[in-house]
Design a protein around this motif. Structure first.
Motif, PDB file in Angstrom:
ATOM      1  N   LYS A   1       0.823  -1.200   0.000  1.00 33.00           N
ATOM      2  CA  LYS A   1       0.000   0.000   0.000  1.00 33.00           C
ATOM      3  C   LYS A   1       0.864   1.259   0.000  1.00 33.00           C
ATOM      4  N   THR A   2       2.071   1.157   0.572  1.00 36.37           N
ATOM      5  CA  THR A   2       2.957   2.325   0.636  1.00 36.37           C
ATOM      6  C   THR A   2       4.378   1.927   0.243  1.00 36.37           C
ATOM      7  N   PHE A   3       5.141   2.931  -0.188  1.00 40.71           N
ATOM      8  CA  PHE A   3       6.547   2.683  -0.498  1.00 40.71           C
ATOM      9  C   PHE A   3       7.326   2.363   0.770  1.00 40.71           C
ATOM     10  N   GLU A   4       6.889   2.900   1.908  1.00 39.53           N
ATOM     11  CA  GLU A   4       7.577   2.617   3.166  1.00 39.53           C
ATOM     12  C   GLU A   4       7.496   1.120   3.472  1.00 39.53           C
ATOM     13  N   ASP A   5       6.312   0.530   3.277  1.00 34.71           N
ATOM     14  CA  ASP A   5       6.164  -0.914   3.495  1.00 34.71           C
ATOM     15  C   ASP A   5       7.057  -1.696   2.532  1.00 34.71           C
ATOM     16  N   TYR A   6       7.040  -1.287   1.273  1.00 33.73           N
ATOM     17  CA  TYR A   6       7.868  -1.946   0.260  1.00 33.73           C
ATOM     18  C   TYR A   6       9.341  -1.884   0.647  1.00 33.73           C
ATOM     19  N   GLU A   7       9.821  -0.693   1.027  1.00 28.19           N
ATOM     20  CA  GLU A   7      11.232  -0.521   1.390  1.00 28.19           C
ATOM     21  C   GLU A   7      11.598  -1.353   2.613  1.00 28.19           C
ATOM     22  N   ARG A   8      10.694  -1.414   3.601  1.00 27.93           N
ATOM     23  CA  ARG A   8      10.960  -2.187   4.814  1.00 27.93           C
ATOM     24  C   ARG A   8      11.125  -3.667   4.477  1.00 27.93           C
ATOM     25  N   VAL A   9      10.242  -4.201   3.646  1.00 32.46           N
ATOM     26  CA  VAL A   9      10.313  -5.613   3.260  1.00 32.46           C
ATOM     27  C   VAL A   9      11.540  -5.853   2.376  1.00 32.46           C
ATOM     28  N   LYS A  10      11.790  -4.948   1.443  1.00 35.74           N
ATOM     29  CA  LYS A  10      12.956  -5.094   0.560  1.00 35.74           C
ATOM     30  C   LYS A  10      14.246  -5.152   1.370  1.00 35.74           C
ATOM     31  N   LYS A  11      14.371  -4.284   2.372  1.00 36.24           N
ATOM     32  CA  LYS A  11      15.566  -4.257   3.220  1.00 36.24           C
ATOM     33  C   LYS A  11      15.699  -5.562   4.006  1.00 36.24           C
ATOM     34  N   ALA A  12      14.604  -6.050   4.532  1.00 39.49           N
ATOM     35  CA  ALA A  12      14.634  -7.298   5.308  1.00 39.49           C
ATOM     36  C   ALA A  12      15.017  -8.479   4.435  1.00 39.49           C
ATOM     37  N   VAL A  13      14.469  -8.535   3.227  1.00 36.43           N
ATOM     38  CA  VAL A  13      14.755  -9.653   2.322  1.00 36.43           C
ATOM     39  C   VAL A  13      16.213  -9.613   1.874  1.00 36.43           C
ATOM     40  N   SER A  14      16.716  -8.426   1.541  1.00 34.63           N
ATOM     41  CA  SER A  14      18.092  -8.351   1.066  1.00 34.63           C
ATOM     42  C   SER A  14      19.106  -8.669   2.159  1.00 34.63           C
ATOM     43  N   SER A  15      18.696  -8.603   3.424  1.00 36.82           N
ATOM     44  CA  SER A  15      19.606  -8.986   4.506  1.00 36.82           C
ATOM     45  C   SER A  15      19.802 -10.498   4.536  1.00 36.82           C
ATOM     46  N   GLY A  16      18.850 -11.238   3.945  1.00 37.03           N
ATOM     47  CA  GLY A  16      18.964 -12.694   3.871  1.00 37.03           C
ATOM     48  C   GLY A  16      18.674 -13.397   5.183  1.00 37.03           C
ATOM     49  N   LYS A  17      18.177 -12.691   6.157  1.00 36.13           N
ATOM     50  CA  LYS A  17      17.954 -13.285   7.476  1.00 36.13           C
ATOM     51  C   LYS A  17      16.475 -13.205   7.870  1.00 36.13           C
ATOM     52  N   ILE A  18      15.606 -13.576   6.944  1.00 33.05           N
ATOM     53  CA  ILE A  18      14.174 -13.483   7.243  1.00 33.05           C
ATOM     54  C   ILE A  18      13.444 -14.628   6.561  1.00 33.05           C
ATOM     55  N   THR A  19      12.426 -15.144   7.229  1.00 35.08           N
ATOM     56  CA  THR A  19      11.627 -16.242   6.669  1.00 35.08           C
ATOM     57  C   THR A  19      10.391 -15.684   5.983  1.00 35.08           C
ATOM     58  N   ALA A  20       9.710 -16.526   5.218  1.00 31.64           N
ATOM     59  CA  ALA A  20       8.492 -16.104   4.527  1.00 31.64           C
ATOM     60  C   ALA A  20       7.430 -15.662   5.527  1.00 31.64           C
ATOM     61  N   GLU A  21       7.331 -16.380   6.643  1.00 32.05           N
ATOM     62  CA  GLU A  21       6.342 -16.008   7.675  1.00 32.05           C
ATOM     63  C   GLU A  21       6.652 -14.621   8.240  1.00 32.05           C
ATOM     64  N   GLU A  22       7.935 -14.329   8.432  1.00 33.20           N
ATOM     65  CA  GLU A  22       8.319 -13.022   8.967  1.00 33.20           C
ATOM     66  C   GLU A  22       8.038 -11.911   7.964  1.00 33.20           C
ATOM     67  N   ILE A  23       8.219 -12.210   6.678  1.00 34.80           N
ATOM     68  CA  ILE A  23       7.923 -11.225   5.645  1.00 34.80           C
ATOM     69  C   ILE A  23       6.438 -10.869   5.666  1.00 34.80           C
ATOM     70  N   LEU A  24       5.600 -11.873   5.766  1.00 35.33           N
ATOM     71  CA  LEU A  24       4.159 -11.635   5.780  1.00 35.33           C
ATOM     72  C   LEU A  24       3.744 -10.799   7.000  1.00 35.33           C
ATOM     73  N   LYS A  25       4.447 -10.914   8.104  1.00 35.01           N
ATOM     74  CA  LYS A  25       4.140 -10.111   9.299  1.00 35.01           C
ATOM     75  C   LYS A  25       4.497  -8.640   9.080  1.00 35.01           C
ATOM     76  N   LEU A  26       5.458  -8.364   8.200  1.00 36.03           N
ATOM     77  CA  LEU A  26       5.865  -6.982   7.938  1.00 36.03           C
ATOM     78  C   LEU A  26       4.827  -6.217   7.129  1.00 36.03           C
ATOM     79  N   VAL A  27       3.989  -6.933   6.413  1.00 36.58           N
ATOM     80  CA  VAL A  27       3.030  -6.279   5.521  1.00 36.58           C
ATOM     81  C   VAL A  27       1.776  -5.884   6.284  1.00 36.58           C
TER      82      VAL A  27
END
Length: 189
Positions: free
Chosen positions: A163-189
């Protein structure tokens, strides 16, 4: 520690660094020229003791094409080793800092574009997109993805719309760190 001293040198005496890993497009060179024409040359060129340019090869070309004959340079107190040349050349073109996009939000978009930021960069980092205002045809909600037989079989695939670029950036940063699971990604949204 190497001590660097400021000097003036004739542009014609400066020598391109043959191993320079940086390039510039014609469009980039034109933008550099326009910036220099608008605000003057307010930078410095770093050279080795033999006048080899370590940082500023493209600036030299643009300044030379503009008929500028002399430029400020930084020169080390001694000749650099091959490794030091490479490190100085790379470090001079690295950007260790990050832009504070909240602070930059008060600046005029045209000013930022003139400084060299791209439209896409501003859209992503400053929320200047009108994507959330666009109507999407219902037919675009149905998506079919076809994979060839040799593609890896995934246990699970998730598509996320933000819904927002802030959400997108937060998830993108978490994913690029390589230390997050799919379940954790879904919690960020």
């Amino acid at each position: 520690m190497i001590t660097w001293k400021p000097e003036k040198r004739k542009i014609a005496d400066l020598v391109h660094w043959e191993e320079n890993p940086r390039k510039i497009s014609d469009k980039g060179a034109q933008k550099l020229r326009e910036r220099i024409e608008a605000r003057g040359f307010h930078d410095v060129i770093k050279i080795d003791t033999d006048n080899t340019i370590l940082s500023g090869n493209m600036r030299k070309d643009v300044l030379e094409s503009m008929g500028i004959e002399e430029v400020n340079v930084l020169v080390p107190e001694r000749e650099l080793t091959v490794e030091e040349r490479v490190l100085v050349g790379l470090e001079s073109n690295m950007n260790d800092g990050e832009w504070d996009w909240e602070e930059m939000g008060d600046l005029d978009k045209d000013l930022l574009l003139d400084a060299g930021f791209s439209d896409d960069e501003l859209r992503v980092n400053m929320g200047l997109s009108d994507a959330d205002m666009q109507e999407v045809e219902e037919s675009r909600f149905d998506v079919l993805t076809i994979q060839p037989p040799e593609s890896p079989k995934l246990k699970e695939r998730v598509a996320i719309s933000f819904k927002t670029f802030e959400d997108y950036e937060r998830v993108k940063k978490a994913v690029s760190s390589g230390k997050i699971t799919a379940e954790e990604i879904l919690k960020l949204v």
